[in-house]
Design a protein around this motif. Structure first.
Motif, PDB file in Angstrom:
ATOM      1  N   VAL A  89       0.759  33.845  75.231  1.00  0.00           N
ATOM      2  CA  VAL A  89       0.081  34.377  76.413  1.00  0.00           C
ATOM      3  C   VAL A  89      -0.196  33.281  77.446  1.00  0.00           C
ATOM      4  CG1 VAL A  89      -2.261  34.178  75.489  1.00  0.00           C
ATOM      5  CG2 VAL A  89      -1.745  35.936  77.199  1.00  0.00           C
ATOM      6  N   TYR A  90      -0.475  32.070  76.972  1.00  0.00           N
ATOM      7  CA  TYR A  90      -0.757  30.975  77.902  1.00  0.00           C
ATOM      8  C   TYR A  90       0.489  30.601  78.694  1.00  0.00           C
ATOM      9  CZ  TYR A  90      -4.899  30.627  75.016  1.00  0.00           C
ATOM     10  OH  TYR A  90      -6.039  30.920  74.325  1.00  0.00           O
ATOM     11  N   LEU A  91       1.653  30.681  78.055  1.00  0.00           N
ATOM     12  CA  LEU A  91       2.904  30.359  78.737  1.00  0.00           C
ATOM     13  C   LEU A  91       3.348  31.484  79.660  1.00  0.00           C
ATOM     14  CD1 LEU A  91       5.315  28.458  79.149  1.00  0.00           C
ATOM     15  CD2 LEU A  91       6.401  29.569  77.161  1.00  0.00           C
ATOM     16  N   GLU A 126      13.693  30.242  81.449  1.00  0.00           N
ATOM     17  CA  GLU A 126      14.296  29.500  80.342  1.00  0.00           C
ATOM     18  C   GLU A 126      13.423  28.313  79.968  1.00  0.00           C
ATOM     19  OE1 GLU A 126      18.334  26.979  79.207  1.00  0.00           O
ATOM     20  OE2 GLU A 126      18.182  27.935  81.167  1.00  0.00           O
ATOM     21  N   VAL A 127      13.215  28.140  78.672  1.00  0.00           N
ATOM     22  CA  VAL A 127      12.473  26.979  78.193  1.00  0.00           C
ATOM     23  C   VAL A 127      13.359  25.749  78.393  1.00  0.00           C
ATOM     24  CG1 VAL A 127      11.360  25.851  76.231  1.00  0.00           C
ATOM     25  CG2 VAL A 127      11.192  28.345  76.495  1.00  0.00           C
ATOM     26  N   VAL A 128      12.896  24.844  79.251  1.00  0.00           N
ATOM     27  CA  VAL A 128      13.665  23.622  79.523  1.00  0.00           C
ATOM     28  C   VAL A 128      13.034  22.396  78.870  1.00  0.00           C
ATOM     29  CG1 VAL A 128      14.737  24.488  81.639  1.00  0.00           C
ATOM     30  CG2 VAL A 128      12.530  23.296  81.767  1.00  0.00           C
ATOM     31  N   SER A 129      11.812  22.557  78.389  1.00  0.00           N
ATOM     32  CA  SER A 129      11.136  21.459  77.708  1.00  0.00           C
ATOM     33  C   SER A 129      10.084  22.064  76.791  1.00  0.00           C
ATOM     34  CB  SER A 129      10.481  20.538  78.737  1.00  0.00           C
ATOM     35  OG  SER A 129       9.731  19.535  78.110  1.00  0.00           O
ATOM     36  N   ALA A 130      10.122  21.668  75.540  1.00  0.00           N
ATOM     37  CA  ALA A 130       9.128  22.165  74.583  1.00  0.00           C
ATOM     38  C   ALA A 130       8.834  21.081  73.560  1.00  0.00           C
ATOM     39  CB  ALA A 130       9.647  23.416  73.877  1.00  0.00           C
ATOM     40  N   LYS A 131       7.557  20.914  73.283  1.00  0.00           N
ATOM     41  CA  LYS A 131       7.154  19.920  72.300  1.00  0.00           C
ATOM     42  C   LYS A 131       5.887  20.415  71.609  1.00  0.00           C
ATOM     43  CE  LYS A 131       6.027  15.043  71.828  1.00  0.00           C
ATOM     44  NZ  LYS A 131       5.724  13.805  72.503  1.00  0.00           N
ATOM     45  N   ASN A 132       5.930  20.492  70.296  1.00  0.00           N
ATOM     46  CA  ASN A 132       4.760  20.840  69.477  1.00  0.00           C
ATOM     47  C   ASN A 132       4.140  22.190  69.825  1.00  0.00           C
ATOM     48  OD1 ASN A 132       4.202  17.519  70.207  1.00  0.00           O
ATOM     49  ND2 ASN A 132       4.737  18.130  68.136  1.00  0.00           N
ATOM     50  N   CYS A 133       4.961  23.175  70.182  1.00  0.00           N
ATOM     51  CA  CYS A 133       4.432  24.482  70.579  1.00  0.00           C
ATOM     52  C   CYS A 133       3.999  25.286  69.361  1.00  0.00           C
ATOM     53  CB  CYS A 133       5.490  25.252  71.368  1.00  0.00           C
ATOM     54  SG  CYS A 133       4.954  26.915  71.829  1.00  0.00           S
ATOM     55  N   ASN A 134       2.750  25.728  69.342  1.00  0.00           N
ATOM     56  CA  ASN A 134       2.198  26.515  68.248  1.00  0.00           C
ATOM     57  C   ASN A 134       2.891  27.867  68.104  1.00  0.00           C
ATOM     58  OD1 ASN A 134       0.263  26.987  66.130  1.00  0.00           O
ATOM     59  ND2 ASN A 134      -0.754  28.396  67.524  1.00  0.00           N
ATOM     60  N   SER A 135       3.440  28.401  69.197  1.00  0.00           N
ATOM     61  CA  SER A 135       4.146  29.686  69.145  1.00  0.00           C
ATOM     62  C   SER A 135       5.613  29.520  68.779  1.00  0.00           C
ATOM     63  CB  SER A 135       4.025  30.410  70.488  1.00  0.00           C
ATOM     64  OG  SER A 135       2.675  30.749  70.727  1.00  0.00           O
ATOM     65  N   GLY A 136       6.053  28.280  68.691  1.00  0.00           N
ATOM     66  CA  GLY A 136       7.423  28.017  68.281  1.00  0.00           C
ATOM     67  C   GLY A 136       8.454  28.056  69.389  1.00  0.00           C
TER      68      GLY A 136
END
Length: 142
Positions: free
Chosen positions: A84-86, A48-58
């Motif tokens: 892919v990086y994530l 689960e995404v628990v923190s996201a900021k400025n992600c190019n993949s959204g």
């Protein structure tokens, strides 16, 4: 029962007769395939995404990636776009979970990598964005 599980596994992945015979060497593969086949109907792996900021993949907080216990993404339970990086950061926690399940241990009781981050460090550190996932085994939805 174990031999039937191994036979079906060998057929599914396309083992030749000699490969199927070699599969038994060491015992660890038989144990893993047997125990993961037993766990497959009970568990899924959730990131689960628990923190996201400025992600190019959204990627956004609350997004869920679901995998089966073998580490395969269940696409209908994942975002349409996956960085892919994530998702490459899931290799170690999924392997740890696999190992725990194959040894009959509590799957969520691993020490390291319960949380993973994409390797991007964010705009403050000359990167682009940053995303963190929480990885855990969950009961499989019926």
């Amino acid at each position: 029962m174990t031999e039937e599980i191994i036979r079906r596994y060998g057929q599914r992945v396309g083992y030749t007769e000699s490969e199927a015979e070699m599969f038994h060497e060491g015992g660890h593969r038989v144990r893993q395939v047997k125990r993961l086949s037993q766990a497959a109907s009970k568990y899924s792996i959730q990131a689960e995404v628990v923190s996201a900021k400025n992600c190019n993949s959204g990627h956004k907080n609350g997004q869920i990636f679901m995998l089966d216990v073998d580490g395969n993404f269940i696409s209908k339970f994942c975002p349409k776009r996956m960085c892919v990086y994530l998702i490459s950061q899931l290799v170690i926690p999924v392997a740890l979970i696999n190992e725990r399940l194959s040894e009959g241990l509590e799957p969520n009781d691993f020490h390291f990598m319960r949380y993973v981050q994409c390797p991007d460090v964010g705009v403050d550190c000359y990167g682009y964005g940053e995303v963190m996932l929480k990885v855990q085994v969950v009961p499989r939805a019926k």
